[in-house]
Motif scaffolding. Structure first.
Motif, PDB file in Angstrom:
ATOM      1  N   GLU A 171     127.949  24.921  33.463  1.00 55.80           N
ATOM      2  CA  GLU A 171     128.090  24.537  34.950  1.00 55.80           C
ATOM      3  C   GLU A 171     129.066  23.394  34.850  1.00 55.80           C
ATOM      4  O   GLU A 171     129.810  23.061  35.858  1.00 55.80           O
ATOM      5  CB  GLU A 171     126.403  24.090  35.293  1.00 55.80           C
ATOM      6  N   LYS A 223     132.399  25.005  34.857  1.00 54.06           N
ATOM      7  CA  LYS A 223     132.702  25.680  36.316  1.00 54.06           C
ATOM      8  C   LYS A 223     132.968  24.469  37.396  1.00 54.06           C
ATOM      9  O   LYS A 223     133.954  24.559  38.001  1.00 54.06           O
ATOM     10  CB  LYS A 223     131.391  25.996  37.057  1.00 54.06           C
ATOM     11  N   GLU A 280     124.168  25.602  52.906  1.00 58.18           N
ATOM     12  CA  GLU A 280     124.969  26.677  52.479  1.00 58.18           C
ATOM     13  C   GLU A 280     125.537  27.777  53.263  1.00 58.18           C
ATOM     14  O   GLU A 280     125.341  28.848  53.370  1.00 58.18           O
ATOM     15  CB  GLU A 280     123.765  27.472  51.347  1.00 58.18           C
ATOM     16  N   LYS A 306     129.628  27.666  49.096  1.00 63.31           N
ATOM     17  CA  LYS A 306     129.514  29.038  48.429  1.00 63.31           C
ATOM     18  C   LYS A 306     130.517  29.003  47.293  1.00 63.31           C
ATOM     19  O   LYS A 306     130.321  29.455  46.156  1.00 63.31           O
ATOM     20  CB  LYS A 306     129.947  30.031  49.296  1.00 63.31           C
ATOM     21  N   ASN A 316     129.345  29.200  43.552  1.00 66.70           N
ATOM     22  CA  ASN A 316     128.964  30.354  43.027  1.00 66.70           C
ATOM     23  C   ASN A 316     129.936  30.921  42.174  1.00 66.70           C
ATOM     24  O   ASN A 316     129.715  32.024  41.474  1.00 66.70           O
ATOM     25  CB  ASN A 316     128.570  31.459  43.983  1.00 66.70           C
ATOM     26  N   HIS A 330     129.110  33.086  38.925  1.00 65.36           N
ATOM     27  CA  HIS A 330     127.720  33.275  39.272  1.00 65.36           C
ATOM     28  C   HIS A 330     127.308  34.752  39.496  1.00 65.36           C
ATOM     29  O   HIS A 330     126.299  35.415  39.076  1.00 65.36           O
ATOM     30  CB  HIS A 330     126.734  32.422  40.011  1.00 65.36           C
ATOM     31  N   THR A 331     127.982  35.236  40.405  1.00 67.53           N
ATOM     32  CA  THR A 331     127.776  36.678  40.683  1.00 67.53           C
ATOM     33  C   THR A 331     127.946  37.766  39.442  1.00 67.53           C
ATOM     34  O   THR A 331     127.096  38.415  39.238  1.00 67.53           O
ATOM     35  CB  THR A 331     128.682  37.239  41.976  1.00 67.53           C
ATOM     36  N   HIS A 385     125.203  36.228  36.891  1.00 66.40           N
ATOM     37  CA  HIS A 385     123.655  37.009  37.276  1.00 66.40           C
ATOM     38  C   HIS A 385     123.740  38.512  36.843  1.00 66.40           C
ATOM     39  O   HIS A 385     122.545  38.914  36.385  1.00 66.40           O
ATOM     40  CB  HIS A 385     123.420  36.964  38.674  1.00 66.40           C
ATOM     41  N   VAL A 401     127.228  32.269  32.785  1.00 66.42           N
ATOM     42  CA  VAL A 401     128.218  31.808  33.811  1.00 66.42           C
ATOM     43  C   VAL A 401     129.776  31.677  33.230  1.00 66.42           C
ATOM     44  O   VAL A 401     130.805  31.835  33.925  1.00 66.42           O
ATOM     45  CB  VAL A 401     127.701  30.666  34.436  1.00 66.42           C
ATOM     46  N   ASP A 454     122.186  41.157  43.900  1.00 63.71           N
ATOM     47  CA  ASP A 454     122.275  39.650  43.988  1.00 63.71           C
ATOM     48  C   ASP A 454     121.532  39.189  45.461  1.00 63.71           C
ATOM     49  O   ASP A 454     122.271  39.687  46.487  1.00 63.71           O
ATOM     50  CB  ASP A 454     123.511  38.886  43.841  1.00 63.71           C
ATOM     51  N   LYS A 510     122.585  36.791  47.340  1.00 63.69           N
ATOM     52  CA  LYS A 510     123.462  36.344  48.332  1.00 63.69           C
ATOM     53  C   LYS A 510     124.314  37.313  49.050  1.00 63.69           C
ATOM     54  O   LYS A 510     125.411  36.927  49.882  1.00 63.69           O
ATOM     55  CB  LYS A 510     124.241  35.121  47.470  1.00 63.69           C
TER      56      LYS A 510
END
Lengths: 349, 349
Positions: B177, B180, B229, B234, B237, B240-241, B244, B261, B323, B325
């Motif tokens: 993180e 990121k 959000e 966004k 993320n 993250h997609t 995940h 990540v 996912d 989101k």
């Protein structure tokens, strides 16, 4: 006849009141990405079809009654929404009384951290009281409504036609709140309720619509000033601290909430007169006559006679001490000064 | 060295960062009507005493790990608060990692419809990420974090001394993180992280404090713009997609979140270059070197080698489709344009 009240909390929303209003559910929910309906076993056979919602809307039916306000049922309802893969733009429709409204509101505030919900209250109490104010809750082993959120609905559809089938004790529960609201609102509201009392008892749809609209408008006005119950909203507790004490002594569910509140209002007036808070002495007599016209008990003695109970004053004070709105050990009361003017946070004792 | 970041969501709150900050818990909570502490079995023996809270504060210890983010545990914690008769002016202190922060935040938003809470995050991931943003949650059978609220803490105490004892895989999760956030923040943040990389790996308290402060400041800035959000948030993320998707294929818990990540960031950069979104081609090489300096995988291939896994691209895309989101069937990606500038809502495929 249909009325509409705009509730200007943030976000603001509309309460529609009238006969046949339920059929507007389809139009009200048409812009959402998906719709689910939460209702109970008693209400579903009576009014589910009347919503006119598409057959693909997920319908979740829980047992009727207070036992559904539990974490176990809450999780099951949330999981049903998740299995339908409803997204954050979906809408949950609450069709039922206060239990369904409280459970649906909490579900909607939690699912994916908040989706929309539309209230379709089917009891008088839910229409005049629970549908405005944004309080949601479930119960904990330690007490009622101890876990919940403040979450405003997107819209409320209060259909007075659903009140025709309401059992007498549920109707009386609503009348107690109608009486309370008229006292809080002032002399004109009291006159209007005096005029409508026979119509209400006959469940006349015009009298019902008029009085529900008056209650919703008043509560919307109060809630807009104080959405999180920090100050002025406390006036809505008139008769409730005494009333909760009475319900607690009798055992919850024995005496309908509105009946206990009506007797609680009688006690509040009496106490206000005794300690010199009441500045309009005629109000005691006027409220007693109005209670009688609504077939509600105007005093603790009338309630005791009606339910063949005997409630000692010391026991009542003791059970009032447990109320969750007290701070510390003190009992906080709302007492009338005159019709339309209350004194808040009077300490009993 | 101690830093402080003001998070200007509504209500605004302060994040204090530094060595020994935990001991400020008593002062931070002294004005509340009562205090309870939520922590887990791993953290309690290490840091509970360091809070310096009075012995009468109720201490609730739940099992360590994701299984405590359940409705069953949530109800038990709420019931403990109710039995302590804590009122609406009480405060819940969360002492632990992301699980404790999520559970405590949700408990605090629900108990009597909302009490205060103070976060004392004890993992790098919780300090840089979960302690800012106000997201709370528990899991449902259908998926992680599907029930929760947005609830801002009253204050956050991030004590870097608690990171000394953190297991390697948990430390790596936080580093992902940190990487990121530096990419999202821009070239200066990348330079600062390049300088601090050796110090971070040595868990030097000055390097940790500096980088945690940078992450918290950036996230606070983003969250203040977009608390629920709806848009700019966004960007958080990034990676993250893909990440995940990797975690899902490997089985949750096998690969630390931050490692997945980091590989996801590598994939996002690669994809951004391929489809022509990336306008700063040197960023690929720079991030790979920085990943290496932080001992994080810079690409899917490196992750596969480290964990002796083989992940087919088709399988990865398939698992990314689930996912929460995403809207509808489309996979939404955050892709880098250059350091400090992201393109949101890029559809994969």
């Amino acid at each position: 006849m249909a009325q509409s009240v705009q509730v200007t909390t943030s976000p603001s929303y509309e309460v529609r009141i009238g006969e046949g209003i339920l059929s507007q559910a389809e139009q009200v929910t048409s812009s959402y990405s998906g719709v689910a309906i939460l209702t109970d076993e008693n209400v579903a056979p009576l009014y589910l079809q009347g919503l006119g919602l598409p057959a693909e809307a997920e319908t979740i039916v829980v047992p009727a009654g207070e036992s559904s306000k539990s974490f176990e049922v809450l999780e099951k309802v949330l999981e049903r929404l998740a299995r339908q893969r409803l997204d954050r733009e979906a809408c949950l429709v609450a069709l039922g009384g206060g239990v369904i409204g409280d459970l649906a509101g909490l579900t909607a505030s939690l699912y994916k951290r908040g989706i929309n919900f539309v209230q379709c209250p089917t009891t008088l109490l839910a229409q005049v009281d629970a549908s405005v104010g944004g309080k949601t809750a479930v119960n904990l082993p330690s007490g009622k409504n101890l876990a919940g959120t403040f979450q405003q609905p997107a819209a409320v559809l209060a259909d007075v036609a659903t009140l025709a089938s309401l059992p007498a004790h549920e109707f009386e529960s609503g009348l107690g709140e109608v009486l309370k609201t008229a006292i809080l609102s002032g002399p004109e509201a009291l006159s209007s309720l005096e005029t409508d009392a026979p119509g209400l008892l006959a469940r006349d749809s015009q009298a019902l619509s008029r009085q529900i609209e008056a209650c919703v408008s008043f509560k919307a006005h109060i809630v807009a000033q104080d959405p999180r119950e920090a100050g002025p909203r406390k006036c809505l507790n008139l008769g409730h601290t005494f009333g909760h004490g009475i319900e607690h002594i009798a055992g919850f569910g024995v005496i309908p909430h509105g009946i206990a509140v009506a007797a609680g209002i009688g006690l509040a007036l009496e106490h206000a007169a005794t300690i010199g808070v009441l500045e309009e002495p005629d109000l005691v007599e006027r409220v007693q006559q109005l209670s009688a016209a609504l077939e509600l008990p105007g005093s603790l003695a009338e309630l005791e006679a009606r339910y063949h109970l005997s409630i000692a004053r010391e026991d009542l004070v003791e059970s009032m001490r447990a109320d969750k709105k007290n701070r510390g050990d003190k009992i906080h009361l709302v007492l009338p000064v005159r019709a339309g003017e209350m004194k808040l946070d009077v300490i009993l004792g």
